[in-house]
Design an enzyme around this catalytic site. Structure first.
Site, PDB file in Angstrom:
ATOM      1  N   LYS A 203       0.862  -1.183   0.000  1.00  0.00           N
ATOM      2  CA  LYS A 203       0.000   0.000   0.000  1.00  0.00           C
ATOM      3  C   LYS A 203       0.897   1.230   0.000  1.00  0.00           C
ATOM      4  CE  LYS A 203      -3.522   2.374   2.724  1.00  0.00           C
ATOM      5  NZ  LYS A 203      -4.456   2.245   3.843  1.00  0.00           N
ATOM      6  N   LYS A 256      -2.287  -1.492  -3.747  1.00  0.00           N
ATOM      7  CA  LYS A 256      -3.132  -0.308  -3.647  1.00  0.00           C
ATOM      8  C   LYS A 256      -2.286   0.947  -3.751  1.00  0.00           C
ATOM      9  CE  LYS A 256      -5.987   2.056  -0.323  1.00  0.00           C
ATOM     10  NZ  LYS A 256      -6.375   2.155   1.039  1.00  0.00           N
TER      11      LYS A 256
HETATM   12  C1  PBG Z   1      -7.438   3.146   5.831  1.00  0.00           C
HETATM   13  C2  PBG Z   1      -7.703   3.149   4.365  1.00  0.00           C
HETATM   14  C3  PBG Z   1      -7.513   4.160   3.408  1.00  0.00           C
HETATM   15  C4  PBG Z   1      -8.055   3.691   2.216  1.00  0.00           C
HETATM   16  C5  PBG Z   1      -8.514   2.409   2.453  1.00  0.00           C
HETATM   17  N1  PBG Z   1      -8.265   2.078   3.777  1.00  0.00           N
HETATM   18  C6  PBG Z   1      -6.995   5.539   3.555  1.00  0.00           C
HETATM   19  C7  PBG Z   1      -5.598   5.805   3.837  1.00  0.00           C
HETATM   20  O1  PBG Z   1      -4.733   4.936   3.901  1.00  0.00           O
HETATM   21  O2  PBG Z   1      -5.338   6.985   4.029  1.00  0.00           O
HETATM   22  C8  PBG Z   1      -8.131   4.445   0.920  1.00  0.00           C
HETATM   23  C9  PBG Z   1      -9.150   3.977  -0.051  1.00  0.00           C
HETATM   24  C10 PBG Z   1      -9.467   4.891  -1.171  1.00  0.00           C
HETATM   25  O3  PBG Z   1      -8.831   5.944  -1.391  1.00  0.00           O
HETATM   26  O4  PBG Z   1     -10.425   4.574  -1.881  1.00  0.00           O
HETATM   27  N2  PBG Z   1      -6.147   3.068   6.243  1.00  0.00           N
END
Ligand code: PBG
Length: 331
Positions: A203, A256
């Site tokens: 991520k 992601k």
């Molecule tokens: C929580 C999380 C996030 C997203 C999914 N789970 C936000 C982040 O990491 O700031 C983002 C999903 C999206 O942008 O659609 N940690």
């Protein structure tokens, strides 16, 4: 193998007949590939549209149940839940309550839809902490930062609480070292040895999450997530992250965001051959919606092309805010 040359070889032979084109198509999208993200908030009768994510809402549990019911009629069956709690504090304690917002949603959906649906829970604290970081903070590194090891037991507790409330799959998204191991141990100890973990293994610290942070009311109140999420410039590091999570017991690996990281999806698939999920995140969705609203692009064609490219890159499943639209288009 030597390929015959033109004019013996004419690749267009397989393109001129639409049905032959279909026969040789390598990638197909199916409604069952999609996982729809849903945002649940306290109250009754609440359905608040998220301005930067048209067609997506913060829903109270009753309205969430309606929303899932209508998604099922479109052929969707997998959902990932995000909670917007009533109360935030320094440790995100409301995430662990038996009667927390996601726990309530899980119970209601399980009760109504039984085994017709797969319920996935995002496991993180950024929606529950008043500072908006993904766990508890400390000054261990000299500056105020996410405390990895102090957050792990809380994360395991959150997962067990969601498992008890009816989750089918837990998806830790905090990019903490050792999170999969801690969660696996916590779940096993609580009797959930059968419950799989979908790890947000690679991520990135991405600007593409902007609209989501409005939706989930979770932007960090100071600093950013650069000390735990990955640098967008790195690819080899993603493979190391995935390898670690698999060794700790992850069952499905997530990459992601998706669109700017198709190379990572492909490398993970080629290297490990495990089930891969890709998150077509909020910013990717918002860009398409905004350009479509201006009449600058053909939304349907662009969205389906993006989703197809994510599958072609190697994803087995896609978390996407287009799930409802795409399910409708694919009918
Ligand atoms: C929580 C999380 C996030 C997203 C999914 N789970 C936000 C982040 O990491 O700031 C983002 C999903 C999206 O942008 O659609 N940690």
């Amino acid at each position: 193998m030597t390929t015959p040359q033109f004019p013996t070889n004419r690749p267009r032979r397989l393109r001129h007949h639409p049905l032959i084109r279909e026969l040789v198509r390598e990638t197909t999208l199916s409604t069952t590939d999609f996982i729809l993200p849903l945002f649940v908030r306290p109250g009754r009768g609440a359905k608040k549209e998220i301005p930067s994510m048209p067609g997506n809402y913060q829903l109270s549990v009753d309205r969430l149940t309606e929303e899932v019911g209508s998604a099922i009629t479109l052929g969707l069956r997998s959902f990932i839940l995000f909670g917007i709690p009533e109360r935030k504090d320094a440790t995100g304690s409301s995430a662990l309550e038996d009667n927390g917002i996601v726990q309530q949603a899980l119970r209601a959906l399980r009760e109504t839809f039984k085994d017709q649906i797969v319920l996935i829970t995002d496991e993180c604290f950024c929606e529950y902490t008043d500072h908006g970081h993904c766990g508890v903070l400390s000054k261990q590194t000299g500056r105020l930062d996410l405390d990895n090891d102090a957050t792990l037991p809380l994360l395991a507790k959150q997962c067990v609480s969601h498992a008890k409330a009816g989750a089918d799959l837990v998806a830790p998204s905090g990019m903490l070292d050792g999170m999969v191991k801690a969660i696996r141990a916590g779940l096993d100890e609580a009797g959930f040895t059968h419950l799989p973990i979908l790890s947000y293994a690679a991520k990135y610290a991405s600007a593409f999450y902007g609209p989501f942070r409005d939706a989930a009311e979770s932007p960090p109140q100071f600093g950013d997530r650069g000390s735990y999420q990955m640098d967008p410039a790195n690819g080899d590091e993603a493979l190391r992250e995935v390898e670690l999570d698999l060794a700790e017991g992850a069952d499905i690996i997530m990459v992601k965001p998706a669109l700017a990281y198709l190379d990572i999806i492909r490398r993970v698939k080629d290297r490990f051959g495990v089930p891969v999920a890709a998150y077509n995140v909020s910013g990717e969705f918002a860009m398409v919606k905004a350009a479509a609203q201006k009449g600058w692009i053909d939304e349907r064609r662009i969205a389906l092309e993006i989703l197809t490219s994510i599958k072609r890159a190697g994803a087995d499943m896609i978390l996407t805010y287009f799930a409802r639209d795409a399910a409708t288009w694919l009918r």
